[in-house]
Scaffold this active site. Sequence first.
Site, short mmCIF file in Angstrom:
data_model
loop_
_atom_site.label_atom_id
_atom_site.label_comp_id
_atom_site.label_asym_id
_atom_site.label_seq_id
_atom_site.Cartn_x
_atom_site.Cartn_y
_atom_site.Cartn_z
N HIS A 69 49.52 57.33 54.45
CA HIS A 69 50.98 57.61 54.86
C HIS A 69 51.59 56.01 54.16
O HIS A 69 52.69 55.99 54.09
CB HIS A 69 51.15 57.82 56.22
N GLY A 75 54.21 51.92 48.01
CA GLY A 75 52.68 51.40 47.89
C GLY A 75 52.31 50.89 49.07
O GLY A 75 52.57 51.01 50.18
N THR A 248 33.18 70.35 60.57
CA THR A 248 32.54 68.99 60.75
C THR A 248 33.47 67.84 60.90
O THR A 248 33.66 67.13 59.98
CB THR A 248 31.43 68.60 59.69
N ASP A 253 32.08 64.52 54.71
CA ASP A 253 31.19 65.04 53.79
C ASP A 253 31.85 66.15 53.10
O ASP A 253 32.93 66.19 52.97
CB ASP A 253 29.89 66.29 54.97
#
Length: 323
Positions: A69, A75, A248, A253
Site C-alpha cells: 500500500h 512509490g 495456509t 507458499d
Amino acid sequence: MGSYCSPLFVLTLALVVIGVSFGLNEAKLAYDYYKFSCPNVETIVQREMMSVLLTDATAPAAFLRLMFHDCQVQGCDASILLDSDHSTHKSEMVSSKNFAIRKREMIGYIKSILEYECPGKVSCADIIVLAAKESVSFSGGPHIQIPLGRKDSTTSNYQQADASLPPQGIKVHELIHIFTSKGMNLEESIAIMGAHTLGVGHCLNIASRLYDTQPDDLMHYVYEAFLRLKCPTRVPLTNLTFVPNDITPTIFDNQYYRDILMGKGLFGIDSSISRDPRTAPIVRQFAIDQNYFFKVFSSAFVKLSSTNVNGKGEVRRQCNHIN
C-alpha cells in the site's frame, strides 16, 4: 504444499538497473547503500522483526500489505506512515482503501532503534521494505536481496491513495496495467498476486462479490457456501469479520494458486486470473512449481519496491512526522 524452496533461497539481480537507478528524478539504489553509514541495518531490522514475528502469526501479512500500500502511492516513500495534520491535510490512512492496515507503529519503533545506532541515516521507506522481505522469508518464502537508499516523502494525501490503490472489483487488464507500469512483465504481475497466500480478507471487502454476483465470477459452490457462512449479511455487522486468503494463511507458499484453480479464490480478481487466457497458464505453472513461483515473485518484489522511488525526499527522524 508443493515443492520446497529453502528460506535461504537468494535471488541476486546483478546487472539489473533496478539496483542502480531508475531515472534522473529517482533515487539511486544500491545493494550496499548503507555499507559505511549504517552497516548493521539489516541485522538490526531482522532482530527487531523476529521479536514480533515469533509472537504474532498475523504480522507477516500485515507488513507485506503495508509495503504494497505504501509503494502503490507515490512509490515506496513511507508516505503511508505520516499522520494527518488536521488543520491542513488528511493522510493516506484516511482512505477507505487503507482499511485494516497495521504495524505502522512497529516501523516507527525499529526506526527509533536505528536512530540510536545510525542517527539520520536510514529512511523509514527502507525499513518498510526490509520488514516486508523479512516477513516473506520468515513465513517460508524466498530470501530476497533488495537494493536500498529510498527517501521518505514530505507529503501524504488520502486522495492519492483513493486514486492509486486497486479497487475491489479490479479487472485483469487493469491489474496488468498497474504492475507493468512498475516495470513488471506478465509473469511477475501474476507472481506478485501470490502475496495473497498470507493473511485474511475482511467480509467488508468481499460482501459485494457474494451478494451482487456476476455471471462470469465463478466460485466452487462449497466454497461460496463457506464464505456466506462466514459473511452472512450484505452489510457486515462488524469490521472484524474475516476469512483466510487460502488454507495456509500463515505460510508463504503456492497454495493460493492451487486454491484459485479450484474456484476457491477469495476475491473476484483471484477467480479472474485463473480463467483469463493471458494469465491462466501462469497460474497453473505457479500451482505446480513452487520454486519457480518463488523465483518470479522475488523479481517482482524487487521491481515493485524499487520503481518510482523518490529521489528528492528526506530521511525522517520520526516516521510519522516530517522533519
